[in-house]
Design a protein around this motif. Structure first.
Motif, mmCIF file in Angstrom:
data_model
loop_
_atom_site.group_PDB
_atom_site.id
_atom_site.type_symbol
_atom_site.label_atom_id
_atom_site.label_comp_id
_atom_site.label_asym_id
_atom_site.label_seq_id
_atom_site.Cartn_x
_atom_site.Cartn_y
_atom_site.Cartn_z
ATOM 1 N N PRO A 155 38.586 26.539 53.325
ATOM 2 C CA PRO A 155 38.113 25.180 53.075
ATOM 3 C C PRO A 155 38.689 24.111 53.999
ATOM 4 O O PRO A 155 38.690 22.931 53.622
ATOM 5 C CB PRO A 155 38.578 24.936 51.635
ATOM 6 N N ALA A 156 39.147 24.453 55.190
ATOM 7 C CA ALA A 156 39.686 23.462 56.128
ATOM 8 C C ALA A 156 38.982 23.615 57.463
ATOM 9 O O ALA A 156 39.119 24.642 58.124
ATOM 10 C CB ALA A 156 41.194 23.643 56.294
ATOM 11 N N LEU A 200 27.546 32.092 51.007
ATOM 12 C CA LEU A 200 28.997 32.252 50.877
ATOM 13 C C LEU A 200 29.414 31.699 49.525
ATOM 14 O O LEU A 200 29.764 32.458 48.628
ATOM 15 C CB LEU A 200 29.755 31.555 52.004
ATOM 16 N N LEU A 201 29.368 30.380 49.381
ATOM 17 C CA LEU A 201 29.662 29.785 48.077
ATOM 18 C C LEU A 201 28.608 30.255 47.075
ATOM 19 O O LEU A 201 27.428 30.390 47.409
ATOM 20 C CB LEU A 201 29.668 28.263 48.178
ATOM 21 N N PHE A 202 29.060 30.515 45.863
ATOM 22 C CA PHE A 202 28.250 31.057 44.767
ATOM 23 C C PHE A 202 27.894 32.522 44.998
ATOM 24 O O PHE A 202 27.996 33.325 44.079
ATOM 25 C CB PHE A 202 26.986 30.215 44.518
ATOM 26 N N THR A 203 27.501 32.894 46.201
ATOM 27 C CA THR A 203 27.177 34.292 46.481
ATOM 28 C C THR A 203 28.363 35.200 46.182
ATOM 29 O O THR A 203 28.206 36.294 45.643
ATOM 30 C CB THR A 203 26.755 34.454 47.955
ATOM 31 N N TYR A 204 29.564 34.748 46.547
ATOM 32 C CA TYR A 204 30.767 35.547 46.338
ATOM 33 C C TYR A 204 31.661 34.912 45.267
ATOM 34 O O TYR A 204 32.879 34.830 45.417
ATOM 35 C CB TYR A 204 31.527 35.704 47.657
ATOM 36 N N ALA A 205 31.032 34.489 44.190
ATOM 37 C CA ALA A 205 31.788 33.901 43.078
ATOM 38 C C ALA A 205 32.724 34.906 42.423
ATOM 39 O O ALA A 205 33.629 34.527 41.682
ATOM 40 C CB ALA A 205 30.833 33.322 42.039
ATOM 41 N N ASP A 206 32.501 36.204 42.704
ATOM 42 C CA ASP A 206 33.392 37.225 42.143
ATOM 43 C C ASP A 206 34.743 37.259 42.838
ATOM 44 O O ASP A 206 35.687 37.856 42.320
ATOM 45 C CB ASP A 206 32.734 38.605 42.230
ATOM 46 N N ARG A 207 34.865 36.603 43.996
ATOM 47 C CA ARG A 207 36.140 36.633 44.736
ATOM 48 C C ARG A 207 36.582 35.271 45.251
ATOM 49 O O ARG A 207 37.713 35.130 45.711
ATOM 50 C CB ARG A 207 36.038 37.624 45.894
ATOM 51 N N LEU A 208 35.710 34.268 45.170
ATOM 52 C CA LEU A 208 36.067 32.900 45.536
ATOM 53 C C LEU A 208 36.020 32.063 44.259
ATOM 54 O O LEU A 208 34.961 31.895 43.659
ATOM 55 C CB LEU A 208 35.090 32.340 46.572
ATOM 56 N N ASP A 209 37.175 31.547 43.838
ATOM 57 C CA ASP A 209 37.241 30.879 42.534
ATOM 58 C C ASP A 209 36.723 29.442 42.605
ATOM 59 O O ASP A 209 36.344 28.930 43.670
ATOM 60 C CB ASP A 209 38.660 30.938 41.967
ATOM 61 N N ALA A 210 36.730 28.779 41.459
ATOM 62 C CA ALA A 210 36.185 27.426 41.363
ATOM 63 C C ALA A 210 36.961 26.450 42.236
ATOM 64 O O ALA A 210 36.377 25.525 42.819
ATOM 65 C CB ALA A 210 36.198 26.965 39.903
ATOM 66 N N ASP A 211 38.274 26.621 42.332
ATOM 67 C CA ASP A 211 39.081 25.727 43.167
ATOM 68 C C ASP A 211 38.682 25.845 44.627
ATOM 69 O O ASP A 211 38.620 24.845 45.352
ATOM 70 C CB ASP A 211 40.572 26.040 43.004
ATOM 71 N N ALA A 246 27.929 25.867 64.910
ATOM 72 C CA ALA A 246 28.098 26.932 63.925
ATOM 73 C C ALA A 246 29.586 27.194 63.770
ATOM 74 O O ALA A 246 30.306 27.299 64.771
ATOM 75 C CB ALA A 246 27.368 28.193 64.376
ATOM 76 N N ALA A 247 30.045 27.273 62.543
ATOM 77 C CA ALA A 247 31.463 27.502 62.267
ATOM 78 C C ALA A 247 31.623 28.756 61.424
ATOM 79 O O ALA A 247 30.910 28.939 60.431
ATOM 80 C CB ALA A 247 32.073 26.300 61.539
ATOM 81 N N ASP A 248 32.548 29.621 61.835
ATOM 82 C CA ASP A 248 32.775 30.867 61.121
ATOM 83 C C ASP A 248 34.053 31.486 61.678
ATOM 84 O O ASP A 248 34.270 31.446 62.902
ATOM 85 C CB ASP A 248 31.604 31.830 61.332
ATOM 86 N N PRO A 249 34.899 32.061 60.821
ATOM 87 C CA PRO A 249 36.122 32.685 61.353
ATOM 88 C C PRO A 249 35.848 33.867 62.272
ATOM 89 O O PRO A 249 36.693 34.201 63.109
ATOM 90 C CB PRO A 249 36.882 33.115 60.091
ATOM 91 N N ILE A 250 34.673 34.481 62.163
ATOM 92 C CA ILE A 250 34.395 35.648 63.010
ATOM 93 C C ILE A 250 34.293 35.272 64.486
ATOM 94 O O ILE A 250 34.407 36.150 65.353
ATOM 95 C CB ILE A 250 33.121 36.391 62.576
ATOM 96 N N ALA A 263 37.125 22.792 46.881
ATOM 97 C CA ALA A 263 37.763 22.403 48.143
ATOM 98 C C ALA A 263 36.777 22.493 49.304
ATOM 99 O O ALA A 263 36.741 21.620 50.180
ATOM 100 C CB ALA A 263 38.985 23.285 48.408
ATOM 101 N N ALA A 264 35.951 23.542 49.312
ATOM 102 C CA ALA A 264 34.965 23.699 50.378
ATOM 103 C C ALA A 264 33.919 22.587 50.323
ATOM 104 O O ALA A 264 33.539 22.024 51.363
ATOM 105 C CB ALA A 264 34.298 25.071 50.275
ATOM 106 N N LEU A 265 33.448 22.268 49.134
ATOM 107 C CA LEU A 265 32.441 21.221 49.003
ATOM 108 C C LEU A 265 33.007 19.857 49.401
ATOM 109 O O LEU A 265 32.315 19.052 50.048
ATOM 110 C CB LEU A 265 31.912 21.177 47.575
ATOM 111 N N LEU A 266 34.241 19.589 49.041
ATOM 112 C CA LEU A 266 34.872 18.333 49.445
ATOM 113 C C LEU A 266 35.032 18.268 50.967
ATOM 114 O O LEU A 266 34.881 17.202 51.572
ATOM 115 C CB LEU A 266 36.234 18.185 48.763
ATOM 116 N N GLU A 267 35.318 19.399 51.582
ATOM 117 C CA GLU A 267 35.437 19.441 53.037
ATOM 118 C C GLU A 267 34.079 19.195 53.699
ATOM 119 O O GLU A 267 33.993 18.453 54.690
ATOM 120 C CB GLU A 267 36.024 20.779 53.478
ATOM 121 N N PHE A 268 33.037 19.793 53.153
ATOM 122 C CA PHE A 268 31.700 19.512 53.676
ATOM 123 C C PHE A 268 31.384 18.024 53.571
ATOM 124 O O PHE A 268 30.831 17.426 54.503
ATOM 125 C CB PHE A 268 30.646 20.315 52.910
ATOM 126 N N SER A 269 31.727 17.430 52.436
ATOM 127 C CA SER A 269 31.471 16.004 52.250
ATOM 128 C C SER A 269 32.248 15.164 53.254
ATOM 129 O O SER A 269 31.744 14.159 53.767
ATOM 130 C CB SER A 269 31.834 15.597 50.814
#
Length: 235
Positions: A135-136, A152-163, A62-66, A167-173
């Motif tokens: 995204p790292a 996280l992704l999409f859920t907080y689209a009001d504060r996390l932009d498309a870039d 499990a990965a999370d900054p918390i 970047a997060a999806l590319l990191e997952f890949s």
């Protein structure tokens, strides 16, 4: 910490405590998906998934900054955040389908149970919980057979932009040898993010990463019955 009101404002990023049963429903997980597999849960939040899936034979990270916080603080945070999230859902009951949870009280009971198991496992197996922030991620290429990412992704689209999303999806890949499954494709108010999803799928396609939209039987936000699935990079 901000608290929910009768507005649409959820406030800070919510740290959720979900159970294995919820993960199974959200991601259409089978025992085959888990047993003997290297699984990344990102962000892991206060979920009991790592503990419960490990008991089935999965090797979960499990990965999370918390997770940079002390364990005692995290155990208390898991409980207070569960109460905050349940209060928000209770104040906006019409926004959700209650088939899976029956009502806000049952939702809170499920999540508090998961938060308790998370706290116990965090102390017993701290190696499962890696402080890391998208995204790292601090993992080698192809470290995981399956990556799961929810709320996280999409859920907080009001504060996390498309870039950030890309970047997060590319990191997952990069860190995933097999599939990456993401849910939901709506924001925290239930607004569908179809344009963002389409944009990201096009960007990933151009980079050699096939994607599909796969149905899921889990539905909490109305109409949120689809997950985004990233296939292995073909480049």
């Amino acid at each position: 910490m901000k608290h929910p009101t009768e507005t649409d404002a959820l406030g800070e990023f919510l740290i959720s405590a979900r159970s294995l049963a919820e993960y199974r429903a959200i991601f259409e997980l089978t025992d085959t998906d888990l047993r003997g597999r290297r699984v990344l849960d990102c962000p892991g939040g206060a979920a009991s998934f790592a503990a419960e899936a490990a008991a089935l034979g999965a090797r979960v990270t499990a990965a999370d900054p918390i997770y940079a916080r002390p364990a005692a603080e995290l155990r208390e945070l898991a409980r207070s955040e569960t109460e905050r999230g349940s209060a928000y859902a209770g104040a906006h009951q019409g926004r959700y389908r209650w088939d899976f949870y029956d009502d806000p009280d049952h939702l809170q009971a499920v999540r508090l149970s998961a938060a308790t198991r998370f706290g116990t496992d965090l102390t017993a197996h701290p190696d499962r919980y890696v402080a890391a922030q998208l995204p790292a991620l601090p993992f080698h290429d192809n470290s995981f057979d399956l990556t799961l990412s929810s709320h996280l992704l999409f859920t907080y689209a009001d504060r996390l932009d498309a870039d950030f999303h890309l970047a997060a999806l590319l990191e997952f890949s990069r860190v995933t040898h097999g599939e990456t499954r993401l849910y939901p494709l709506v924001d925290h108010t239930g607004r569908h993010q179809d344009d963002l999803v389409a944009h990201l799928r096009n960007e990933l396609h151009d980079k050699g990463i096939p994607t599909t939209l796969r149905p899921t039987h889990y539905e909490f936000h109305h109409g949120a019955t689809t997950m985004l699935v990233l296939q292995p990079n073909q480049n």
